[in-house]
Design a protein around this motif. Structure first.
Motif, mmCIF file in Angstrom:
data_model
loop_
_atom_site.group_PDB
_atom_site.id
_atom_site.type_symbol
_atom_site.label_atom_id
_atom_site.label_comp_id
_atom_site.label_asym_id
_atom_site.label_seq_id
_atom_site.Cartn_x
_atom_site.Cartn_y
_atom_site.Cartn_z
ATOM 1 N N GLY A 1 -5.372 -3.523 -23.602
ATOM 2 C CA GLY A 1 -4.173 -3.808 -22.826
ATOM 3 C C GLY A 1 -2.948 -3.165 -23.431
ATOM 4 N N ASN A 2 -1.860 -3.222 -22.678
ATOM 5 C CA ASN A 2 -0.614 -2.625 -23.129
ATOM 6 C C ASN A 2 0.528 -3.165 -22.267
ATOM 7 O OD1 ASN A 2 1.049 -0.915 -24.661
ATOM 8 N ND2 ASN A 2 -0.466 0.748 -24.558
ATOM 9 N N THR A 3 1.742 -2.835 -22.633
ATOM 10 C CA THR A 3 2.930 -3.234 -21.876
ATOM 11 C C THR A 3 3.530 -2.008 -21.217
ATOM 12 O OG1 THR A 3 3.433 -5.052 -23.384
ATOM 13 C CG2 THR A 3 5.249 -4.215 -22.051
ATOM 14 N N ILE A 4 3.748 -2.078 -19.915
ATOM 15 C CA ILE A 4 4.401 -0.937 -19.263
ATOM 16 C C ILE A 4 5.917 -1.090 -19.405
ATOM 17 C CG2 ILE A 4 2.537 -0.461 -17.655
ATOM 18 C CD1 ILE A 4 4.235 -1.765 -15.450
ATOM 19 N N THR A 5 6.584 0.016 -19.685
ATOM 20 C CA THR A 5 8.027 0.003 -19.890
ATOM 21 C C THR A 5 8.809 0.617 -18.738
ATOM 22 O OG1 THR A 5 7.856 2.082 -21.114
ATOM 23 C CG2 THR A 5 7.778 0.041 -22.396
ATOM 24 N N SER A 6 8.126 1.402 -17.916
ATOM 25 C CA SER A 6 8.748 1.964 -16.720
ATOM 26 C C SER A 6 7.669 2.588 -15.844
ATOM 27 C CB SER A 6 9.818 3.020 -17.064
ATOM 28 O OG SER A 6 9.236 4.125 -17.730
ATOM 29 N N VAL A 7 8.065 2.953 -14.635
ATOM 30 C CA VAL A 7 7.143 3.547 -13.658
ATOM 31 C C VAL A 7 7.851 4.719 -12.989
ATOM 32 C CG1 VAL A 7 5.725 3.131 -11.611
ATOM 33 C CG2 VAL A 7 6.152 1.265 -13.222
ATOM 34 N N LEU B 1 6.301 -2.481 -9.326
ATOM 35 C CA LEU B 1 5.930 -2.254 -10.718
ATOM 36 C C LEU B 1 7.154 -2.005 -11.587
ATOM 37 C CD1 LEU B 1 2.746 -0.010 -10.268
ATOM 38 C CD2 LEU B 1 2.836 -2.411 -10.981
ATOM 39 N N ASP B 2 8.170 -1.391 -11.013
ATOM 40 C CA ASP B 2 9.396 -1.156 -11.763
ATOM 41 C C ASP B 2 10.070 -2.476 -12.111
ATOM 42 O OD1 ASP B 2 11.297 0.781 -12.865
ATOM 43 O OD2 ASP B 2 12.673 0.007 -11.356
ATOM 44 N N GLU B 3 10.045 -3.442 -11.187
ATOM 45 C CA GLU B 3 10.595 -4.768 -11.473
ATOM 46 C C GLU B 3 9.821 -5.443 -12.596
ATOM 47 O OE1 GLU B 3 13.280 -6.280 -10.502
ATOM 48 O OE2 GLU B 3 13.879 -4.674 -9.136
ATOM 49 N N ILE B 4 8.494 -5.271 -12.579
ATOM 50 C CA ILE B 4 7.655 -5.857 -13.629
ATOM 51 C C ILE B 4 8.002 -5.268 -14.988
ATOM 52 C CG2 ILE B 4 5.265 -6.049 -14.467
ATOM 53 C CD1 ILE B 4 4.343 -6.010 -11.554
ATOM 54 N N SER B 5 8.329 -3.996 -15.002
ATOM 55 C CA SER B 5 8.554 -3.300 -16.275
ATOM 56 C C SER B 5 9.987 -3.413 -16.798
ATOM 57 C CB SER B 5 8.216 -1.813 -16.114
ATOM 58 O OG SER B 5 9.157 -1.162 -15.273
ATOM 59 N N LYS B 6 10.909 -3.918 -15.993
ATOM 60 C CA LYS B 6 12.323 -3.890 -16.362
ATOM 61 C C LYS B 6 12.642 -4.709 -17.605
ATOM 62 C CE LYS B 6 14.818 -2.765 -12.113
ATOM 63 N NZ LYS B 6 15.651 -3.304 -11.005
ATOM 64 N N PHE C 1 -0.645 -9.556 -10.940
ATOM 65 C CA PHE C 1 -0.661 -8.416 -10.026
ATOM 66 C C PHE C 1 -1.917 -7.607 -10.324
ATOM 67 C CE2 PHE C 1 3.702 -9.646 -10.519
ATOM 68 C CZ PHE C 1 4.297 -9.447 -9.291
ATOM 69 N N ARG C 2 -2.541 -7.102 -9.258
ATOM 70 C CA ARG C 2 -3.739 -6.263 -9.425
ATOM 71 C C ARG C 2 -3.477 -4.926 -8.740
ATOM 72 N NH1 ARG C 2 -9.639 -7.269 -10.015
ATOM 73 N NH2 ARG C 2 -10.775 -5.547 -9.042
ATOM 74 N N LEU C 3 -3.634 -3.854 -9.491
ATOM 75 C CA LEU C 3 -3.404 -2.497 -8.989
ATOM 76 C C LEU C 3 -4.730 -1.760 -8.901
ATOM 77 C CD1 LEU C 3 -1.467 -0.127 -8.267
ATOM 78 C CD2 LEU C 3 -1.354 0.354 -10.730
ATOM 79 N N THR D 1 0.813 -1.214 0.000
ATOM 80 C CA THR D 1 0.000 0.000 0.000
ATOM 81 C C THR D 1 0.849 1.268 0.000
ATOM 82 O OG1 THR D 1 -0.150 -0.110 2.424
ATOM 83 C CG2 THR D 1 -1.954 -1.096 1.168
ATOM 84 N N ASP D 2 2.111 1.143 0.369
ATOM 85 C CA ASP D 2 3.026 2.287 0.355
ATOM 86 C C ASP D 2 3.388 2.611 -1.086
ATOM 87 O OD1 ASP D 2 5.119 4.107 1.666
ATOM 88 O OD2 ASP D 2 6.343 2.797 0.381
ATOM 89 N N ILE D 3 3.329 3.885 -1.458
ATOM 90 C CA ILE D 3 3.545 4.273 -2.856
ATOM 91 C C ILE D 3 4.948 3.926 -3.339
ATOM 92 C CG2 ILE D 3 4.215 6.644 -2.289
ATOM 93 C CD1 ILE D 3 2.728 7.504 -4.878
ATOM 94 N N ASP D 4 5.941 4.054 -2.482
ATOM 95 C CA ASP D 4 7.307 3.716 -2.898
ATOM 96 C C ASP D 4 7.458 2.218 -3.151
ATOM 97 O OD1 ASP D 4 8.286 6.330 -2.837
ATOM 98 O OD2 ASP D 4 8.729 6.217 -0.692
ATOM 99 N N SER D 5 6.831 1.419 -2.294
ATOM 100 C CA SER D 5 6.878 -0.035 -2.485
ATOM 101 C C SER D 5 6.141 -0.435 -3.760
ATOM 102 C CB SER D 5 6.257 -0.747 -1.279
ATOM 103 O OG SER D 5 6.972 -0.458 -0.099
ATOM 104 N N ILE D 6 4.997 0.197 -4.011
ATOM 105 C CA ILE D 6 4.230 -0.097 -5.219
ATOM 106 C C ILE D 6 5.057 0.242 -6.462
ATOM 107 C CG2 ILE D 6 2.219 0.616 -6.593
ATOM 108 C CD1 ILE D 6 0.694 0.905 -3.938
ATOM 109 N N CYS D 7 5.705 1.391 -6.441
ATOM 110 C CA CYS D 7 6.547 1.788 -7.575
ATOM 111 C C CYS D 7 7.708 0.815 -7.767
ATOM 112 C CB CYS D 7 7.087 3.198 -7.370
ATOM 113 S SG CYS D 7 5.878 4.507 -7.667
ATOM 114 N N ALA D 8 8.303 0.363 -6.661
ATOM 115 C CA ALA D 8 9.447 -0.542 -6.746
ATOM 116 C C ALA D 8 9.049 -1.876 -7.380
ATOM 117 C CB ALA D 8 10.042 -0.777 -5.365
#
Length: 476
Positions: free
Chosen positions: A330-336, A311-316, A376-378, A302-309
């Motif tokens: 749908g789409n592919t995320i490339t970064s957060v 999602l960043d791994e997912i997008s790497k 993952f569900r956001l 639930t912490d925004i920094d943890s969520i970004c971290a």
């Protein structure tokens, strides 16, 4: 051409035991190699011992002896003719072999897959030697020659096998400095040459794949500047990273056998060539990275920094994920990244496009060992619309806007007409979707869920978190 160091004691055109020396091909510590010819015969590479001592003479005899015993073994540069005088005080010993392409020439213009495929074959050659308890002990790119359609081993001057008398002095190191196993530095005369060959083979492969002239000290570290991903950024490297780490272990008994190396290289190549397998493998590795002690059935952030971290791994990894929108498609995320608006984040889906939302919770859902169904569900927290006239909305879930500069929104029409206040849009402008509410889900690109077109109808957004998990679990 540049004359190889050590070739000065011979001259082009010189007669040598019935051969005419044509061009110097190379030189080692104790020998020099010339291209040579005889009338009516194909030119050969002739290796001449130029620095004759008791040790170098014995090594030269050993080299010719092992080459004779190996005969025409594929992957070994064969011995064609030899001259070994009765003792070292006689004429210079020599032997002839076919002319082959040096490794430095072979590797030019080769793509990484070709190199790996040829190294798999080379590992098979070493495997055959090791099956006979023959250790080469001087494996390095300079001793690889391309001949008869494959990479071959040459220079058996340091070879060791069970019946061979040990001629390596105590405390003498053996091998090339940048590919040499640590035990060959400490006590080569007593060290087991088979795991040392594995160590040197791994470092030679790294040199070949990176294009570096020299190897590296110590054990391979995929988290350092040595990482293959720094040289081959578009390639899946986890499997080869693990193999290189194991092959360059300091303790010889912790290294895999050359047979295992050959099989694992082939496995890596197959994963790289098959996107479906690669994608599911990377998704599984992502899970292991997030949960090294084992994936739970559910995890939440639930912490925004943890969520970004996360999602960043997912997008790497390029093409690893597929994101399903709360509005469909749908789409592919490339970064957060953090958005300019306080508490909001931006999911980047292209060079200039982003989805902006306020994250409420990110959940991970898994269903046992088969990670191809994990997702993952956001959840997006509700936010107020901008109220801009001309913004394109979607059923109260999102609004399509033009972000003129970070946090400065205008209507989507600005992007459509490439104009703002009568001027061309600035370079910083981009189209964004600003989500007022809704849920996103992320699956691996090659998941079954992503391969079913009907799932693009945003059904996940019509269900609660628990209901959607139950829906997926039924299919699992």
């Amino acid at each position: 051409m540049n004359r190889p160091k050590g070739a000065s004691s011979f001259l082009a055109g010189q007669q040598f035991h019935g051969w005419v020396l044509e061009v110097p091909l190379g030189s080692g510590g104790n020998g020099v190699v010339w291209k040579a010819a005889r009338v009516g015969e194909t030119s050969v590479a002739i290796k001449i011992l130029k620095s004759i001592t008791d040790e170098t003479y014995e090594r030269f005899k050993v080299e010719t002896s092992i080459l004779e015993s190996l005969g025409t073994t594929r992957g070994i540069i064969p011995l064609l003719q030899k001259f070994i005088p009765a003792d070292k005080s006689g004429p210079a010993p020599w032997f002839a072999m076919p002319i082959a392409q040096p490794f430095a020439e072979y590797v030019q213009g080769k793509v990484w897959k070709e190199i790996v495929d040829d190294f798999i074959k080379l590992a098979g050659v070493i495997e055959d030697l090791h099956a006979r308890k023959i250790a080469h002990r001087d494996i390095k790119p300079a001793n690889f020659l391309f001949y008869d359609g494959q990479l071959c081993l040459s220079d058996f001057g340091l070879v060791k096998y069970p019946s061979r008398t040990n001629i390596t002095p105590m405390k003498r190191d053996v091998g090339a400095k940048f590919t040499m196993a640590p035990e060959m530095r400490r006590n080569a005369s007593e060290a087991d040459g088979l795991p040392a060959d594995v160590y040197s083979f791994a470092k030679s492969l790294w040199i070949a794949l990176t294009g570096e002239q020299l190897g590296f000290d110590g054990q391979y570290n995929p988290g350092s500047t040595l990482a293959l991903t720094n040289y081959l950024p578009e390639i899946y490297t986890t499997t080869i990273d693990r193999l290189l780490v194991e092959c360059t272990e300091t303790e010889p008994n912790l290294r895999p056998s050359i047979t295992s190396v050959k099989l694992r290289l082939r496995e890596w190549l197959e994963i790289c060539e098959d996107f479906h397998t690669r994608n599911l493998t990377e998704w599984s590795e992502l899970t292991h990275k997030l949960f090294p002690m084992g994936a739970p059935a559910r995890a939440c952030w639930t912490d925004i920094d943890s969520i970004c971290a996360v999602l960043d791994e997912i997008s790497k990894v390029k093409g690893l994920n597929h994101m399903f929108y709360p509005t469909g498609g749908g789409n592919t995320i490339t970064s957060v990244s953090r958005a300019k608006e306080s508490g909001l984040i931006a999911l980047h889906v292209g060079e200039k496009t982003a989805e902006i939302l306020k994250p409420a919770k990110l959940a991970y859902e898994s269903f046992g060992r088969d990670t191809s169904w994990s997702y993952f569900r956001l959840e997006a927290a509700p936010i107020q619309p901008t109220g801009l006239s001309g913004s394109v909305g979607y059923h109260g879930i999102s609004e399509e806007l033009t972000e003129i500069s970070p946090g400065h929104y205008e209507s989507y029409a600005c992007w459509q007409y490439d104009e703002f206040k009568g001027r061309k849009l600035p370079e910083s402008a981009r189209p964004v979707s600003r989500y007022l509410t809704g849920a996103f889900v992320f699956f691996s690109t090659r998941s079954i869920y992503n391969q079913i077109p009907d799932t693009y109808d945003a059904r996940h957004n019509q269900m609660t978190e628990d209901d959607f998990r139950t829906y997926i679990e039924k299919n699992v």
